[in-house]
Design an enzyme around this catalytic site. Structure first.
Site, mmCIF file in Angstrom:
data_model
loop_
_atom_site.group_PDB
_atom_site.id
_atom_site.type_symbol
_atom_site.label_atom_id
_atom_site.label_comp_id
_atom_site.label_asym_id
_atom_site.label_seq_id
_atom_site.Cartn_x
_atom_site.Cartn_y
_atom_site.Cartn_z
ATOM 1 N N PHE A 153 105.538 138.719 121.804
ATOM 2 C CA PHE A 153 106.209 139.791 121.940
ATOM 3 C C PHE A 153 105.717 141.043 121.014
ATOM 4 O O PHE A 153 106.200 142.159 121.148
ATOM 5 C CB PHE A 153 107.579 139.351 121.576
ATOM 6 C CG PHE A 153 107.831 139.277 120.053
ATOM 7 C CD1 PHE A 153 108.224 140.440 119.406
ATOM 8 C CD2 PHE A 153 107.702 137.898 119.360
ATOM 9 C CE1 PHE A 153 108.254 140.427 118.108
ATOM 10 C CE2 PHE A 153 107.772 137.790 117.998
ATOM 11 C CZ PHE A 153 108.053 138.987 117.245
ATOM 12 N N GLU A 180 108.573 136.773 127.402
ATOM 13 C CA GLU A 180 109.903 137.157 128.153
ATOM 14 C C GLU A 180 110.898 137.705 127.372
ATOM 15 O O GLU A 180 111.881 138.373 127.708
ATOM 16 C CB GLU A 180 110.568 135.759 128.527
ATOM 17 C CG GLU A 180 110.796 134.693 127.183
ATOM 18 C CD GLU A 180 109.980 134.084 126.780
ATOM 19 O OE1 GLU A 180 108.678 134.247 126.767
ATOM 20 O OE2 GLU A 180 109.991 132.729 126.249
ATOM 21 N N ARG A 181 110.558 138.272 126.085
ATOM 22 C CA ARG A 181 111.328 138.941 125.139
ATOM 23 C C ARG A 181 110.932 140.398 125.432
ATOM 24 O O ARG A 181 111.773 141.172 125.145
ATOM 25 C CB ARG A 181 111.102 138.542 123.739
ATOM 26 C CG ARG A 181 112.166 137.130 123.494
ATOM 27 C CD ARG A 181 111.849 136.819 122.162
ATOM 28 N NE ARG A 181 110.640 136.089 121.703
ATOM 29 C CZ ARG A 181 110.243 135.570 120.618
ATOM 30 N NH1 ARG A 181 111.277 135.639 119.552
ATOM 31 N NH2 ARG A 181 109.282 134.982 120.259
ATOM 32 N N CYS A 285 100.408 139.991 113.493
ATOM 33 C CA CYS A 285 99.513 138.743 112.988
ATOM 34 C C CYS A 285 98.559 139.242 111.933
ATOM 35 O O CYS A 285 97.872 138.395 111.037
ATOM 36 C CB CYS A 285 98.676 138.320 113.987
ATOM 37 S SG CYS A 285 97.452 139.302 114.655
ATOM 38 N N GLU A 385 104.285 130.792 108.008
ATOM 39 C CA GLU A 385 104.254 132.217 108.604
ATOM 40 C C GLU A 385 105.815 132.720 108.988
ATOM 41 O O GLU A 385 106.637 131.841 109.836
ATOM 42 C CB GLU A 385 103.706 132.423 109.842
ATOM 43 C CG GLU A 385 103.689 133.878 110.499
ATOM 44 C CD GLU A 385 102.876 134.079 111.947
ATOM 45 O OE1 GLU A 385 103.138 133.276 112.733
ATOM 46 O OE2 GLU A 385 102.041 134.932 111.873
HETATM 47 P P1 NAD Z 1 105.182 132.625 120.745
HETATM 48 O O1 NAD Z 1 104.175 131.378 120.514
HETATM 49 O O2 NAD Z 1 106.634 131.926 120.680
HETATM 50 O O3 NAD Z 1 105.126 133.060 122.378
HETATM 51 C C1 NAD Z 1 103.932 133.262 122.791
HETATM 52 C C2 NAD Z 1 103.793 133.156 124.225
HETATM 53 O O4 NAD Z 1 103.877 131.476 124.560
HETATM 54 C C3 NAD Z 1 104.805 133.614 125.160
HETATM 55 O O5 NAD Z 1 104.416 134.112 126.158
HETATM 56 C C4 NAD Z 1 105.831 132.724 125.324
HETATM 57 O O6 NAD Z 1 106.832 132.703 126.427
HETATM 58 C C5 NAD Z 1 105.111 131.202 125.241
HETATM 59 N N1 NAD Z 1 105.690 130.154 124.696
HETATM 60 C C6 NAD Z 1 106.288 129.941 123.585
HETATM 61 N N2 NAD Z 1 107.029 128.824 123.407
HETATM 62 C C7 NAD Z 1 106.386 128.120 124.328
HETATM 63 C C8 NAD Z 1 106.242 126.558 124.467
HETATM 64 N N3 NAD Z 1 106.936 125.799 123.918
HETATM 65 N N4 NAD Z 1 105.338 126.026 125.748
HETATM 66 C C9 NAD Z 1 104.675 127.150 126.558
HETATM 67 N N5 NAD Z 1 104.765 128.331 126.108
HETATM 68 C C10 NAD Z 1 105.650 128.861 124.929
HETATM 69 O O7 NAD Z 1 105.034 133.599 119.904
HETATM 70 P P2 NAD Z 1 105.755 135.092 119.618
HETATM 71 O O8 NAD Z 1 106.771 134.958 118.880
HETATM 72 O O9 NAD Z 1 105.851 135.736 120.963
HETATM 73 O O10 NAD Z 1 104.597 135.972 118.935
HETATM 74 C C11 NAD Z 1 104.433 135.800 117.372
HETATM 75 C C12 NAD Z 1 103.357 134.799 117.179
HETATM 76 O O11 NAD Z 1 102.126 135.444 117.681
HETATM 77 C C13 NAD Z 1 103.077 135.036 115.490
HETATM 78 O O12 NAD Z 1 103.004 133.828 115.318
HETATM 79 C C14 NAD Z 1 101.935 135.839 115.556
HETATM 80 O O13 NAD Z 1 101.185 135.517 114.347
HETATM 81 C C15 NAD Z 1 101.168 135.153 116.925
HETATM 82 N N6 NAD Z 1 100.073 136.604 117.030
HETATM 83 C C16 NAD Z 1 98.912 135.942 116.753
HETATM 84 C C17 NAD Z 1 97.720 137.131 116.877
HETATM 85 C C18 NAD Z 1 96.451 136.836 116.564
HETATM 86 O O14 NAD Z 1 95.510 137.699 117.017
HETATM 87 N N7 NAD Z 1 96.164 135.679 116.053
HETATM 88 C C19 NAD Z 1 98.140 138.333 117.620
HETATM 89 C C20 NAD Z 1 99.447 138.570 117.844
HETATM 90 C C21 NAD Z 1 100.439 137.862 117.617
#
Ligand code: NAD
Length: 486
Positions: A153, A180-181, A285, A385
């Protein structure tokens, strides 16, 4: 921007697919808590339809000459520039970050498209005309097929743009599963790409959560998965997709440390740390989560950080002068408040309590800038985190001690050093565990033509996102060895 605002729809094979499943969830404006629209939690069969559309388009698209593909990318870049303000507003609306941050995010996304438009150069192979008498050899580069992208998101534009422009420029077709958010921006990106001349089926968007993700990970026609999100999900995606024989790059969570040495320009360091720790509500991130003050500046730096945090304006990111917007959802706010409470209970000193800021009582999901000192490596607030405007302050007597603290973390996305001494810069560069380093820079996110290079639990895979790593990831090579007598 009218077609999807009432009800977010999937974009499959160049048409807005009418919703099959009744399963929808609300999308909120985090600054007000108002419902913006609803998004489908699509079923496996809807995902299958998108993969089929992408698969059907692959033959034609992969055979389209590279310069012609690149020309569509150039047109896309032009359209994104023309719609810059609209896209930034949309990001602020669905994500909550300030308009200024959103505007910068759009720029980062456009830069990815600009890089991808260099496809004719990027796709080039290599030849050696005389590997033996009358023999030559050459490497040719080809797309891999249907690629799936799963995004978080926090960067609704930039992170998808790390993936689909390069994949598509390289001749692949793409199915994007946005967060989805924050689903609105992805649809607009698809709409504008079609306007730029992209044939139907090359870029598809399927909204949803677990079912769509699992569908992508399991589908035999999906050849590669690019994922960006939290660490547990990244590990899951990497393991499952690799076991299904796919290429995977999974970028994960972070806990980035910033070290400030005695010789640093403290005013600059404090300004940059404020932006890195509290900009985009700490939901980056590359956010600064821990500052380590070294030597005689320890107390002065903490005072300056606290003063600067006191001056931060909190509110709706659309308002001018607001620096800190809301976190993404009420649940995330509650999770952040629970972390703050755990820090207190574990014995850290709450130097600035963001729970007490007036804005936190407003509608919307606000948490004020929060600073802890007297933090140690056993505390949850240091280990995990938090992904919110919560900063831990630690101290060390030397650069080596500070680096040792940072290296204890299981994450290794970014790390920063503020100093003017080249010897310390070199020591830091050689010994810190992190893939992206900043020297006198608060957020050292690499440009689109370099890889986004996290280490340890911040990344799963081999080839990183963006730059030539991205091109390698989205292409496969053929070696041709030939004998000709001339
Ligand atoms: P998230 O892991 O909750 O969601 C990411 C994606 O995975 C979404 O599309 C979501 O629908 C899907 N998802 C979530 N839970 C799932 C599950 N149990 N099974 C299958 N799919 C699932 O992450 P978020 O809260 O949307 O984003 C924040 C996170 O992303 C932070 O940890 C941040 O550090 C990380 N991030 C990392 C980078 C990088 O370059 N390393 C860049 C941006 C964000």
């Amino acid at each position: 921007m009218t077609t999807f605002f009432n009800e977010v729809q999937n974009y499959i094979g160049g048409v807005w697919a009418s919703q099959q499943s009744e399963n929808r969830i609300d999308v909120f404006n985090p600054a007000t808590g108002d419902r913006l629209t609803t998004v489908p939690l699509s079923s496996k069969s809807e995902l299958d339809a998108a993969v089929e559309a992408a698969s059907a388009a692959f033959g034609m698209w992969s055979m389209t000459p590279v310069p012609r593909r690149a020309r569509i990318l150039f047109k896309y870049q032009q359209l994104l520039v023309e719609h810059w303000d609209e896209l930034a507003r949309l990001i602020t609306l669905e994500n909550g970050k300030t308009y200024k941050d959103a505007y910068g995010e759009v720029q980062r996304g456009i830069e990815c498209v600009e890089f991808a438009a260099g496809a004719p150069n990027l796709m080039m192979g290599r030849q050696l005309p005389d590997i033996a008498t009358d023999m030559e050899s050459g490497m040719y580069r080809y797309p891999i097929g249907v690629v799936g992208g799963i995004t978080p998101f926090n960067f609704p534009m930039m992170v998808p743009c790390w993936m689909f422009p390069i994949a598509i420029a390289c001749g692949n077709t793409f199915v994007l599963k946005p967060s989805e958010r924050t689903p609105l921006l992805a649809n607009r990106l698809a709409e504008l790409f079609t306007e730029a001349g992209l044939p139907d089926g090359v870029f598809n968007v399927v909204h949803g959560s677990h079912d769509v993700v699992n569908g992508l990970l399991e589908h035999p026609k999906v050849k590669a998965i690019s994922f960006v999100g939290s660490q547990p999900v990244a590990e899951y995606v990497y393991t499952k997709a690799a076991a299904a024989g796919k290429r995977v790059q999974a970028l994960a969570g972070a806990k980035n440390h910033t070290i400030v040495l005695e010789d640093a320009d403290l005013d600059t360091a404090v300004k940059d740390i404020m932006a890195a720790a509290f900009g985009s509500a700490g939901e980056r991130c590359m956010a600064c989560a821990v500052v380590i003050g070294v030597g005689t500046i320890k107390d002065r730096l903490l005072e300056k950080l606290t003063e600067a945090a006191d001056a931060i304006q909190i509110g709706n990111g659309m308002e001018e002068d607001v620096f800190l917007g809301p976190v993404i959802r009420e649940e995330h706010k509650q999770r952040t408040l629970a972390y703050i409470q755990s820090g207190v209970e574990e014995g850290a000193k709450l130097v600035r309590d963001g729970r007490r800021d007036e804005a936190c009582a407003n509608k919307g999901y606000f948490v004020g800038p929060t600073i802890f000192s007297e933090v140690n490596s056993d505390m949850q607030i240091w280990k995990e985190e938090i992904f919110a405007p919560v900063l831990s302050y630690r101290t060390a007597d030397s650069l080596d001690e500070a680096i040792a603290i940072a290296n204890e973390s299981e994450f290794a996305n970014g790390a920063c050093l503020f100093t003017h001494d080249a010897r310390y810069v070199r020591r830091f560069r050689e010994t810190i565990d992190a893939g992206m380093l900043g020297i006198n820079v608060g957020v050292p996110a690499p440009m689109a033509f370099f890889p986004f290079s996290g280490w340890k639990k911040s990344f799963y895979g081999d080839l990183h996102a963006n730059g030539t790593d991205g091109v390698e990831f989205y292409t496969r090579k053929k070696m041709v060895t030939a004998r000709w007598k001339i």
